[in-house]
Design an enzyme around this catalytic site. Sequence first.
Site, short mmCIF file in Angstrom:
data_model
loop_
_atom_site.label_atom_id
_atom_site.label_comp_id
_atom_site.label_asym_id
_atom_site.label_seq_id
_atom_site.Cartn_x
_atom_site.Cartn_y
_atom_site.Cartn_z
N GLY A 32 1.11 -1.27 -0.09
CA GLY A 32 -0.10 0.15 -0.10
C GLY A 32 1.25 1.09 -0.47
O GLY A 32 0.19 2.30 0.27
N SER A 33 1.69 1.28 -0.41
CA SER A 33 3.17 2.69 -0.23
C SER A 33 2.16 3.49 -1.79
O SER A 33 2.20 4.16 -1.39
CB SER A 33 4.56 2.24 -0.83
OG SER A 33 4.54 1.89 -1.99
N ASN A 34 1.81 2.88 -2.87
CA ASN A 34 0.92 4.20 -3.68
C ASN A 34 -0.10 4.60 -2.64
O ASN A 34 -0.83 5.38 -3.41
CB ASN A 34 0.52 2.75 -4.82
CG ASN A 34 1.52 3.35 -5.56
OD1 ASN A 34 2.33 4.02 -6.27
ND2 ASN A 34 2.15 1.95 -6.29
N LEU A 105 -4.54 -6.61 -7.30
CA LEU A 105 -4.25 -8.38 -7.59
C LEU A 105 -4.72 -8.95 -8.71
O LEU A 105 -4.85 -9.79 -9.33
CB LEU A 105 -2.87 -8.91 -7.09
CG LEU A 105 -1.44 -7.92 -6.54
CD1 LEU A 105 -0.74 -9.17 -6.38
CD2 LEU A 105 -1.01 -6.64 -7.78
N ASN A 122 -5.26 1.44 -13.38
CA ASN A 122 -4.66 0.74 -12.97
C ASN A 122 -3.09 1.36 -12.92
O ASN A 122 -2.39 1.85 -14.29
CB ASN A 122 -4.72 -0.48 -13.55
CG ASN A 122 -4.04 -1.53 -13.21
OD1 ASN A 122 -3.31 -1.87 -11.76
ND2 ASN A 122 -2.99 -2.66 -13.73
N HIS A 124 0.60 -0.44 -13.78
CA HIS A 124 1.83 -1.67 -13.82
C HIS A 124 2.86 -1.50 -13.70
O HIS A 124 3.11 -0.07 -14.53
CB HIS A 124 1.39 -1.93 -15.25
CG HIS A 124 1.12 -3.83 -15.29
ND1 HIS A 124 1.03 -4.81 -14.61
CD2 HIS A 124 2.74 -3.48 -16.01
CE1 HIS A 124 1.41 -6.08 -14.83
NE2 HIS A 124 2.49 -5.17 -15.81
N ASP A 165 -4.35 -5.93 -17.78
CA ASP A 165 -3.25 -5.02 -18.63
C ASP A 165 -3.69 -4.76 -19.41
O ASP A 165 -2.62 -4.05 -20.36
CB ASP A 165 -2.11 -5.60 -18.37
CG ASP A 165 -2.06 -6.36 -16.97
OD1 ASP A 165 -2.51 -5.38 -15.66
OD2 ASP A 165 -0.61 -7.37 -16.60
C1 GAR Z 1 3.19 -1.53 -7.82
O1 GAR Z 1 4.64 -1.59 -8.15
C2 GAR Z 1 2.11 -1.55 -8.61
O2 GAR Z 1 3.13 -1.19 -9.29
C3 GAR Z 1 2.26 -3.21 -8.56
O3 GAR Z 1 2.30 -3.55 -7.43
C4 GAR Z 1 2.80 -2.96 -6.55
C5 GAR Z 1 2.40 -2.28 -5.30
O4 GAR Z 1 2.75 -1.87 -4.27
N1 GAR Z 1 0.90 -3.97 -9.62
C6 GAR Z 1 0.66 -4.46 -9.92
O5 GAR Z 1 2.04 -5.15 -10.61
C7 GAR Z 1 -0.48 -4.98 -10.48
N2 GAR Z 1 -0.64 -5.20 -11.40
P1 GAR Z 1 2.10 -0.82 -3.20
O6 GAR Z 1 1.39 -2.02 -2.63
O7 GAR Z 1 3.65 -0.77 -2.17
O8 GAR Z 1 1.83 0.21 -4.02
#
Ligand code: GAR
Length: 208
Positions: A32-34, A105, A122, A124, A165
């Site tokens: 969840g850093s995003n 995911l 999304n 990616h 995707d």
């Molecule tokens: C992120 O890098 C995002 O792009 C990726 O998961 C990570 C989640 O990081 N998403 C995918 O791979 C989707 N297919 P986070 O939980 O620290 O935000």
Amino acid sequence: MYRGKLDIIPCTLYTLPSTQMTRIALFASGSGSNVENIANYFANNDQVVFTKVYCNKPDAFVLQRAAKLGLATRIFTKEEFSGSETIVQELLDDQTDLIILAGFLWMVPAALVKAFPKHIINIHPALLPKFGGKGMYGMRVHEAVVANKETESGITIHYVNEHYDEGPAIFQAKFEVLPTDSADDVAHKIHLLEFEHFPKIIEKLVKN
Ligand code: GAR
């Protein structure tokens, strides 16, 4: 801070309803850093409201981050998400304008895409169409990029359709992958690009 060369794909930004406020639902499955970065970016923006953080994993760290940020959370099952229209109905009841998948995911079911056409976004961690599709997420993507000896990688922000995707791209940014880079190094560079650009793209969508 690493700054990659930016490639911006010309595309149409689909207009959101012209209300004063945009109600955003965030979906995440892991750290969840995003989510945290996006929430902080809009902290002082009274045009954006985060309705809930939707999460499919009861032990995901994003839930702790959401609690600290004061964001409501909703943990859901596969049946609620894709075996019925429970989540679609909740999103509609919440008057959701925009759905942001920030490290989510699961594949989005057709009913959800149909209820929010062009309003699900999304991120990616690769330059789609490369390294996309089922099973390609998070570290798996970075490991594949390194194993394939790619000389560049990057991020893709795109609209979501019924296929993993494959929705139209909104934005890509890329960086050089060095021969010495590990999958962890690639992951780090990806996160820097995501933190810098994802909130700004969301802001653009909201303002349109
Ligand atoms: C992120 O890098 C995002 O792009 C990726 O998961 C990570 C989640 O990081 N998403 C995918 O791979 C989707 N297919 P986070 O939980 O620290 O935000």
